[in-house]
Design a protein around this motif. Sequence first.
Motif, PDB file in Angstrom:
ATOM      1  N   VAL A 168       0.859  -1.524  -0.175  1.00  0.00           N
ATOM      2  CA  VAL A 168      -0.184  -0.076  -0.399  1.00  0.00           C
ATOM      3  C   VAL A 168       0.645   1.206   0.281  1.00  0.00           C
ATOM      4  N   THR A 169       2.147   1.126   0.833  1.00  0.00           N
ATOM      5  CA  THR A 169       3.023   2.091   0.412  1.00  0.00           C
ATOM      6  C   THR A 169       3.782   2.616  -0.412  1.00  0.00           C
ATOM      7  N   GLU A 170       3.975   1.820  -1.172  1.00  0.00           N
ATOM      8  CA  GLU A 170       4.086   1.412  -2.793  1.00  0.00           C
ATOM      9  C   GLU A 170       2.792   1.819  -3.618  1.00  0.00           C
ATOM     10  N   LEU A 171       2.126   1.050  -3.726  1.00  0.00           N
ATOM     11  CA  LEU A 171       0.804   2.144  -4.645  1.00  0.00           C
ATOM     12  C   LEU A 171       0.365   3.688  -3.833  1.00  0.00           C
ATOM     13  N   ARG A 172       0.068   3.686  -3.003  1.00  0.00           N
ATOM     14  CA  ARG A 172       0.418   5.984  -2.625  1.00  0.00           C
ATOM     15  C   ARG A 172       1.778   6.496  -2.982  1.00  0.00           C
ATOM     16  N   ALA A 173       2.466   5.696  -3.061  1.00  0.00           N
ATOM     17  CA  ALA A 173       3.987   6.821  -3.413  1.00  0.00           C
ATOM     18  C   ALA A 173       3.559   6.770  -5.273  1.00  0.00           C
ATOM     19  N   ALA A 174       3.099   5.513  -5.893  1.00  0.00           N
ATOM     20  CA  ALA A 174       2.773   5.580  -7.595  1.00  0.00           C
ATOM     21  C   ALA A 174       2.356   6.914  -7.631  1.00  0.00           C
ATOM     22  N   HIS A 175       0.805   7.018  -6.884  1.00  0.00           N
ATOM     23  CA  HIS A 175      -0.424   7.731  -6.509  1.00  0.00           C
ATOM     24  C   HIS A 175      -0.200   9.701  -6.381  1.00  0.00           C
ATOM     25  N   ASP A 176       0.431   8.772  -5.707  1.00  0.00           N
ATOM     26  CA  ASP A 176       0.785  10.542  -4.872  1.00  0.00           C
ATOM     27  C   ASP A 176       1.860  11.172  -6.213  1.00  0.00           C
ATOM     28  N   GLY A 177       2.310  10.825  -6.863  1.00  0.00           N
ATOM     29  CA  GLY A 177       3.896  11.177  -7.705  1.00  0.00           C
ATOM     30  C   GLY A 177       3.008  11.124  -9.739  1.00  0.00           C
ATOM     31  N   ALA A 178       1.977  11.094  -9.239  1.00  0.00           N
ATOM     32  CA  ALA A 178       1.432  11.211 -11.322  1.00  0.00           C
ATOM     33  C   ALA A 178       0.468  11.991 -11.580  1.00  0.00           C
TER      34      ALA A 178
END
Length: 211
Positions: free
Chosen positions: A74-84
């Motif tokens: 979830v931490t990695e998914l959120r980082a990917a989300h926030d960087g888009a």
Amino acid sequence: MPSGETKSAYHHGALREKLMTACLALIEAEGIGAVSLRRVAREAGVSPGAPYHHFPDRATLLHAITAQGFELLVTELRAAHDGAAAPVEALGAMIEAYVHFAREHTGYARLMYRPELSRTAKDPAAEAFAQEGLRLAADTVLAAQRAGTAPPGDPAPLVTMVWSLGAGLAMLAIDGPMDDMSAARGSSTTELTAQVAALFRQMLQDAPKGV
């Protein structure tokens, strides 16, 4: 009696993490079938009885690691989300992040989709993190719909598609033929995953937007 090292680790709260780290390393090296509390204790360099301070049985240990894996995912998914830059871009980035997570953390990935461990409702911590990941996917789909870059309507099919692409590609990347497939075309698993994610984004954007 536990050794002085084990007593010290237990006293300072480090024993639990030490055992989980040893268990993950064992899974990555030999597979889940190699895991027993006695073997994990040996790999961690502690007494055979030490694991029972935190884990009454093998299943409890594996569930704890599964929950930790979902938290990291979830931490990695959120980082990917926030960087888009936009919601539709975030959906593709989350698919790529899922595959990256699995390749970087194969022990976690193999546990998280093991049939007897994937029913996260058996473990409250794992269930909470799994639901957080699904909510993030759902919120992102809804944002893409509001932006007009995803088809309107019930978001559940699109959420399922995102999760299925991420999990499916992840499993193919660590246990399937993706490396061979990619190498045969002069590419890599990372590049192929990016191409799949880009195709998914394009399909969403090209889909009819009428009600």
